[in-house]
Each structure stands twice: as C-alpha cells, then as structure tokens.
Design a protein around this motif. Structure first.
Motif, PDB file in Angstrom:
ATOM      1  N   MET A   1       0.259  -1.185  -0.198  1.00 59.62           N
ATOM      2  CA  MET A   1       0.330   0.202  -0.218  1.00 59.62           C
ATOM      3  C   MET A   1       0.981   1.614   0.251  1.00 59.62           C
ATOM      4  SD  MET A   1      -2.943   0.781   2.208  1.00 59.62           S
ATOM      5  CE  MET A   1      -2.047   1.568   3.875  1.00 59.62           C
ATOM      6  N   GLN A   2       0.577   2.450  -0.925  1.00 58.57           N
ATOM      7  CA  GLN A   2       1.168   3.696  -1.040  1.00 58.57           C
ATOM      8  C   GLN A   2       0.349   5.031  -0.206  1.00 58.57           C
ATOM      9  OE1 GLN A   2       4.392   3.588  -2.209  1.00 58.57           O
ATOM     10  NE2 GLN A   2       4.614   1.622  -2.405  1.00 58.57           N
ATOM     11  N   THR A   3       0.670   5.287   1.029  1.00 57.93           N
ATOM     12  CA  THR A   3      -0.002   6.994   0.858  1.00 57.93           C
ATOM     13  C   THR A   3       0.449   7.956   0.483  1.00 57.93           C
ATOM     14  OG1 THR A   3       1.678   6.828   2.982  1.00 57.93           O
ATOM     15  CG2 THR A   3      -0.607   5.958   2.686  1.00 57.93           C
ATOM     16  N   HIS A   4      -0.135   9.059   0.279  1.00 60.55           N
ATOM     17  CA  HIS A   4       0.197  10.677   0.369  1.00 60.55           C
ATOM     18  C   HIS A   4      -0.270  11.396   0.827  1.00 60.55           C
ATOM     19  CE1 HIS A   4      -3.022  11.604  -2.145  1.00 60.55           C
ATOM     20  NE2 HIS A   4      -3.030  12.371  -1.924  1.00 60.55           N
ATOM     21  N   ILE A   5       0.347  12.320   0.977  1.00 55.27           N
ATOM     22  CA  ILE A   5      -0.250  13.990   1.908  1.00 55.27           C
ATOM     23  C   ILE A   5       0.363  15.088   1.820  1.00 55.27           C
ATOM     24  CG2 ILE A   5      -0.071  15.325   4.320  1.00 55.27           C
ATOM     25  CD1 ILE A   5       0.012  12.638   5.624  1.00 55.27           C
ATOM     26  N   THR A   6      -0.933  16.124   0.846  1.00 53.31           N
ATOM     27  CA  THR A   6      -0.264  17.289   0.292  1.00 53.31           C
ATOM     28  C   THR A   6      -0.758  18.345   1.209  1.00 53.31           C
ATOM     29  OG1 THR A   6      -0.682  16.689  -2.359  1.00 53.31           O
ATOM     30  CG2 THR A   6      -0.181  18.511  -1.515  1.00 53.31           C
TER      31      THR A   6
ATOM     32  N   ALA B   1       2.382   1.479  -5.846  1.00 53.59           N
ATOM     33  CA  ALA B   1       3.257   2.745  -6.628  1.00 53.59           C
ATOM     34  C   ALA B   1       2.913   2.979  -6.997  1.00 53.59           C
ATOM     35  CB  ALA B   1       4.807   2.188  -6.494  1.00 53.59           C
ATOM     36  N   SER B   2       2.027   2.231  -8.493  1.00 53.29           N
ATOM     37  CA  SER B   2       1.729   2.529  -9.709  1.00 53.29           C
ATOM     38  C   SER B   2       0.331   2.973 -10.002  1.00 53.29           C
ATOM     39  CB  SER B   2       1.494   1.581 -11.280  1.00 53.29           C
ATOM     40  OG  SER B   2       2.752   0.733 -11.619  1.00 53.29           O
ATOM     41  N   ASP B   3      -0.816   2.322  -8.848  1.00 52.19           N
ATOM     42  CA  ASP B   3      -1.913   3.480  -8.814  1.00 52.19           C
ATOM     43  C   ASP B   3      -1.273   5.030  -8.304  1.00 52.19           C
ATOM     44  OD1 ASP B   3      -3.132   1.269  -9.239  1.00 52.19           O
ATOM     45  OD2 ASP B   3      -3.123   0.355  -7.863  1.00 52.19           O
ATOM     46  N   LEU B   4      -0.639   5.248  -6.992  1.00 54.54           N
ATOM     47  CA  LEU B   4      -0.139   6.346  -6.627  1.00 54.54           C
ATOM     48  C   LEU B   4       0.091   7.400  -8.097  1.00 54.54           C
ATOM     49  CD1 LEU B   4       0.293   8.822  -4.175  1.00 54.54           C
ATOM     50  CD2 LEU B   4       2.360   7.066  -3.834  1.00 54.54           C
TER      51      LEU B   4
END
Length: 89
Positions: free
Chosen positions: A1-6, A56-59
C-alpha cells in the motif's frame, strides 16, 4: 500500500475558495483505479489531501491525473494556493 499527504495553505481570506477547488477532486480521485481512500481535511487556512493507494503505480497515476493537474494549476494561477507541500510514503 502507498500513501500520500498534500498540505495546501490559502492566503488570508481565501480558504473557502481553495476548499472549493479541492472538493472538486474528491469523487473523481476516489474513482481512480487502485484508490483505497481519498480524504480532504481543513484546519483554518490549511487544507490536507490524503490518499491510500493499492500500488506505487496507482499512486503515480493519481499524481499524473489530468484533473489533479488542472485543478492545482488553476488554483495556483488564481492565487488561492500560498504554499503546497506533498509527500508520499
């Protein structure tokens, strides 16, 4: 699973306007392949977009999404983003 915060900061008096831009992203981004969660939170003039992605590809696909680029570009040009910081994990 990949996460991001902006984290995005609006200039004084323009937080609601920035929120309008960011709310337009919620449903379309949630519909992207591999999106497990996509949320928007606010604390005064600070907004936070956070997402969880299957791979990671989805992110990467999220970061390259034309709608994301269009919305952020328009918000920048119209002066409703004072500061933006994004990180992926």
């Amino acid at each position: 699973m990949q996460t991001h915060i902006t984290v995005l900061d609006a200039p004084p008096g323009r937080s609601e306007e920035l929120g309008g831009y960011l709310r337009d992203l919620l449903e379309p981004m949630r519909g992207l392949e591999g999106c497990l969660a996509f949320e928007l939170q606010r604390d005064r003039d600070h907004w936070q977009l956070s997402g969880r992605w299957r791979t990671a590809s989805d992110l990467d696909r999220y970061f390259c999404a034309p709608l994301l680029q269009e919305v952020l570009d328009s918000a920048w040009r119209n002066g409703v983003i004072q500061h933006l910081q994004s990180r992926a994990a």
